[in-house]
Design a protein around this motif. Structure first.
Motif, PDB file in Angstrom:
ATOM      1  N   LEU A  97       7.953   3.773   2.034  1.00 18.40           N
ATOM      2  CA  LEU A  97       8.981   3.992   3.059  1.00 18.40           C
ATOM      3  C   LEU A  97      10.361   3.640   2.521  1.00 18.40           C
ATOM      4  N   PRO A  98      11.398   4.414   2.872  1.00 15.89           N
ATOM      5  CA  PRO A  98      12.751   4.011   2.463  1.00 15.89           C
ATOM      6  C   PRO A  98      13.104   2.671   3.122  1.00 15.89           C
ATOM      7  N   GLY A  99      13.669   1.761   2.349  1.00 12.69           N
ATOM      8  CA  GLY A  99      14.045   0.449   2.904  1.00 12.69           C
ATOM      9  C   GLY A  99      12.901  -0.534   2.942  1.00 12.69           C
TER      10      GLY A  99
ATOM     11  N   ASN B 110      12.202  -3.811  -4.992  1.00 15.22           N
ATOM     12  CA  ASN B 110      13.568  -3.655  -5.491  1.00 15.22           C
ATOM     13  C   ASN B 110      14.599  -3.347  -4.421  1.00 15.22           C
ATOM     14  N   THR B 111      14.178  -3.317  -3.153  1.00 19.17           N
ATOM     15  CA  THR B 111      15.134  -3.172  -2.061  1.00 19.17           C
ATOM     16  C   THR B 111      15.460  -4.581  -1.560  1.00 19.17           C
ATOM     17  N   ASP B 112      16.547  -4.703  -0.803  1.00 22.34           N
ATOM     18  CA  ASP B 112      16.863  -5.988  -0.184  1.00 22.34           C
ATOM     19  C   ASP B 112      16.329  -6.065   1.236  1.00 22.34           C
ATOM     20  N   THR B 113      15.773  -4.943   1.720  1.00 21.16           N
ATOM     21  CA  THR B 113      15.174  -4.936   3.050  1.00 21.16           C
ATOM     22  C   THR B 113      13.672  -4.698   2.922  1.00 21.16           C
ATOM     23  N   ASN B 114      12.983  -4.905   4.030  1.00 22.04           N
ATOM     24  CA  ASN B 114      11.555  -4.642   4.038  1.00 22.04           C
ATOM     25  C   ASN B 114      11.125  -4.224   5.454  1.00 22.04           C
ATOM     26  N   ILE B 115      10.032  -3.487   5.543  1.00 18.69           N
ATOM     27  CA  ILE B 115       9.449  -3.091   6.831  1.00 18.69           C
ATOM     28  C   ILE B 115       7.992  -3.501   6.752  1.00 18.69           C
ATOM     29  N   VAL B 116       7.608  -4.532   7.522  1.00 15.11           N
ATOM     30  CA  VAL B 116       6.252  -5.063   7.350  1.00 15.11           C
ATOM     31  C   VAL B 116       5.508  -5.124   8.678  1.00 15.11           C
ATOM     32  N   LYS B 117       4.209  -5.207   8.552  1.00 15.50           N
ATOM     33  CA  LYS B 117       3.328  -5.513   9.683  1.00 15.50           C
ATOM     34  C   LYS B 117       2.644  -6.831   9.352  1.00 15.50           C
ATOM     35  N   LEU B 118       2.519  -7.676  10.372  1.00 15.72           N
ATOM     36  CA  LEU B 118       1.810  -8.941  10.186  1.00 15.72           C
ATOM     37  C   LEU B 118       0.445  -8.817  10.855  1.00 15.72           C
TER      38      LEU B 118
ATOM     39  N   PRO C   5      10.534  -4.452  12.667  1.00 21.63           N
ATOM     40  CA  PRO C   5      11.412  -3.347  12.267  1.00 21.63           C
ATOM     41  C   PRO C   5      12.008  -3.625  10.876  1.00 21.63           C
ATOM     42  N   LYS C   6      12.756  -2.669  10.346  1.00 21.80           N
ATOM     43  CA  LYS C   6      13.432  -2.882   9.054  1.00 21.80           C
ATOM     44  C   LYS C   6      14.417  -4.041   9.170  1.00 21.80           C
ATOM     45  N   MET C   7      14.345  -4.986   8.268  1.00 20.32           N
ATOM     46  CA  MET C   7      15.282  -6.111   8.270  1.00 20.32           C
ATOM     47  C   MET C   7      15.381  -6.642   6.841  1.00 20.32           C
ATOM     48  N   SER C   8      16.328  -7.537   6.615  1.00 18.73           N
ATOM     49  CA  SER C   8      16.500  -8.074   5.262  1.00 18.73           C
ATOM     50  C   SER C   8      15.271  -8.903   4.879  1.00 18.73           C
ATOM     51  N   LYS C   9      15.030  -9.036   3.588  1.00 13.59           N
ATOM     52  CA  LYS C   9      13.883  -9.838   3.138  1.00 13.59           C
ATOM     53  C   LYS C   9      14.049 -11.297   3.548  1.00 13.59           C
ATOM     54  N   ASP C  10      15.293 -11.763   3.656  1.00 13.38           N
ATOM     55  CA  ASP C  10      15.524 -13.126   4.144  1.00 13.38           C
ATOM     56  C   ASP C  10      15.052 -13.274   5.588  1.00 13.38           C
TER      57      ASP C  10
ATOM     58  N   GLU D  20       0.840  -1.190   0.000  1.00 13.89           N
ATOM     59  CA  GLU D  20       0.000   0.000   0.000  1.00 13.89           C
ATOM     60  C   GLU D  20       0.876   1.241   0.000  1.00 13.89           C
ATOM     61  N   THR D  21       0.292   2.359  -0.411  1.00 12.02           N
ATOM     62  CA  THR D  21       1.002   3.630  -0.296  1.00 12.02           C
ATOM     63  C   THR D  21       0.310   4.544   0.705  1.00 12.02           C
ATOM     64  N   GLN D  22      -0.870   4.135   1.233  1.00  9.22           N
ATOM     65  CA  GLN D  22      -1.554   4.909   2.275  1.00  9.22           C
ATOM     66  C   GLN D  22      -2.592   4.017   2.960  1.00  9.22           C
ATOM     67  N   ASN D  23      -3.035   4.413   4.160  1.00 13.12           N
ATOM     68  CA  ASN D  23      -4.051   3.675   4.931  1.00 13.12           C
ATOM     69  C   ASN D  23      -3.716   2.191   5.041  1.00 13.12           C
ATOM     70  N   LEU D  24      -2.454   1.917   5.380  1.00 11.16           N
ATOM     71  CA  LEU D  24      -1.936   0.550   5.356  1.00 11.16           C
ATOM     72  C   LEU D  24      -2.782  -0.400   6.192  1.00 11.16           C
TER      73      LEU D  24
END
Lengths: 232, 232
Positions: free
Chosen positions: A184-186, A190-198, A209-214, A157-161
Motif C-alpha cells: 500500500l502507498p504510505g 522506507n516510508t515515514d508512515t504506516n497503515i497497520v492492523k492490530l 488509519p495511515k499515520m506516522s510510524k511514531d 505481507e503483500t497479500q492475504n494479510l
C-alpha cells in the motif's frame, strides 16, 4: 480495584517504569560471499520508533538492530547484528529477562547454504544459489515464553494479510501481531508512515488509519500497556 | 609548451572548469520479490567523495547513485537508481556528453532471473534462486568510448588484485582502474579510509597508502587531471 486504579493514575509514575522491554528492528543480511548478500527492504524506522517511545515512557529498553542508517535512540541500549543467526543469539540471551518483547525486525527466512570465502568471480551466464531455512526466532520465543511475558510480532505481507496474520498469532503463541500490507502507498518499508492492523490473541482486530510510524508506535505501546492492566 | 603551461598555472581557472564529469556510486539492489533483494556492501562513500571533490574543482558533475544513506554533495546533480538495469539506462543516456566517466558503483553482476510479484512465503527447507548475468556496463562504455573521453573503473577484489585489475583495464578499454582488496582492514566497504592501487593503460601502477576516501578521491582526480594534460 477502582481505588487502586485511581491511586495508580494519581501517582502517575511512567507507564513502563520497572519494565524491561526488548525490541528488534531493521532487516538482517545474509552473506553470499564477502561482497554480496541477500537483504530486505526493512528500514528499521518502525522498531526504532517503538524503542524510542518505550524508553520515553519509563521502560528499560534494549534494541537489537540489523544494519540501518538510523542513530541510536536516546536512553536505549543498542546491540547491532547482521545475520539472522546473530539476531537469534542476541534475542535468546536477553529473552528470559524481558517483560515485553516486540519483534519488529524483518529477519531473513532463508540464508545461502554456503558462504563463499572469496568474492565469486563473474563466470557463466547463469548462477544458482541454494538457500536453507533460518530458524524462526518468533516461533522459538512463543514456545519458551512464560506467563506474564508479552510477545508482540509483526507481519509484513503483500497479500492475504488478515489470514496470514491470524495464522501466525496462533501458531507462534503471540499476544498481539502488527500486520501491514507493504504494497500500500504510505505503508511498509522506507516510508515515514504506516497503515497497520492490530490483531490480538482473543481474535479482536483493530484497524488504524495511515499515520506516522511514531504515532503507530505510541498506539502499539498504549495497547500493550492496556493489555498488561487487563491480562494480569 | 613551457610558456603555455606557465600561463595555465598563472591564470589558475579551476582544473575541471568546462569538463562534464559523470560519476557512479553505491551498490545496486536486485529484487527477488517485493521484500527481498540481492545487494552488496558498497556504501557509496568513495563515489560521493569523488563527485564532491570534482565539483569543488570546477567540474559539472552528475552523480548516478544506487541506494545509500548519503546526502547529495553540494553542486552535484544526483540521479538515484536501484537496479543494474536502471543504472545502465541512466549511464548510457549521459555517456556521450561526458568528458570524464568514473564508475565507482558496485553494480551487481547477476540478478534473479524471475522477480516474484508477491512476497515468497516461507515453505520448504531449501529454496533455490537462479540468477542471470547483468550487462557489464563498463565493458559497453569501453566499446563506445570516443577519443578524448577518459574512462576510469574500479575493481574490488578479495584475491589476485593486480592480475584481475590488469585484465580488466585491457579487456574493458579503460584509461585507469582503481583497485582495492576489500578484505584488508581500513580498505573497501563501509570504512572511511581506503587502500588502493592505481593502474594505467600503459601498464604503470601506483600504490597509495591507507588514507581517507576524501584524500583518495583528491589523488584520483589529480591523476585524471595530469592524464588529460599529457594524453592530449
Amino acid at each position: 480495584v477502582i481505588a487502586e486504579k485511581a491511586i495508580a493514575v494519581l501517582t502517575a509514575s511512567p507507564e513502563f517504569a520497572g519494565k524491561k522491554i526488548l525490541v528488534t528492528a531493521g532487516g538482517t543480511i545474509e552473506p553470499i560471499d564477502p561482497v554480496r548478500y541477500i537483504g530486505n527492504r526493512s528500514s528499521g524506522k518502525m522498531g526504532y520508533a517503538l524503542a524510542r517511545n518505550a524508553a520515553k515512557r519509563g521502560g528499560a529498553v534494549t534494541l537489537i538492530s540489523g544494519p540501518t542508517g538510523l542513530a541510536a535512540p536516546e536512553a536505549v541500549e543498542v546491540i547491532r547484528v547482521e545475520t539472522a543467526a546473530q539476531m537469534r543469539t542476541a534475542v535468546l540471551t536477553r529473552f528470559a529477562d524481558a517483560d515485553i518483547i516486540i519483534k519488529a525486525a524483518a529477519v531473513a527466512d532463508y540464508r545461502p547454504r554456503e558462504v563463499a570465502p572469496q568474492k565469486i568471480k563473474k563466470a557463466g551466464e547463469v548462477l544458482s544459489i541454494t538457500l536453507e531455512k533460518n530458524p524462526d526466532i518468533l516461533t522459538e520465543l512463543g514456545q519458551i515464553k512464560r506467563q506474564r511475558q508479552i510477545l508482540v510480532g509483526f507481519a509484513a505481507e503483500t497479500q492475504n494479510l488478515i489470514d496470514n496474520a491470524r495464522e501466525k498469532i496462533v501458531r507462534k503463541n503471540l499476544d498481539m501481531i502488527v500486520a501491514n500490507n507493504v504494497t500500500l502507498p504510505g505503508a511498509g518499508f522506507n516510508t515515514d508512515t504506516n497503515i497497520v492492523k492490530l490483531l490480538y490473541k482473543d481474535g479482536n482486530i483493530e484497524d488504524l488509519p495511515k499515520m506516522s510510524k511514531d504515532e503507530v508506535a505510541r498506539i502499539i505501546l498504549d495497547k500493550i500497556h492496556q493489555y498488561c492492566q487487563t491480562a494480569y
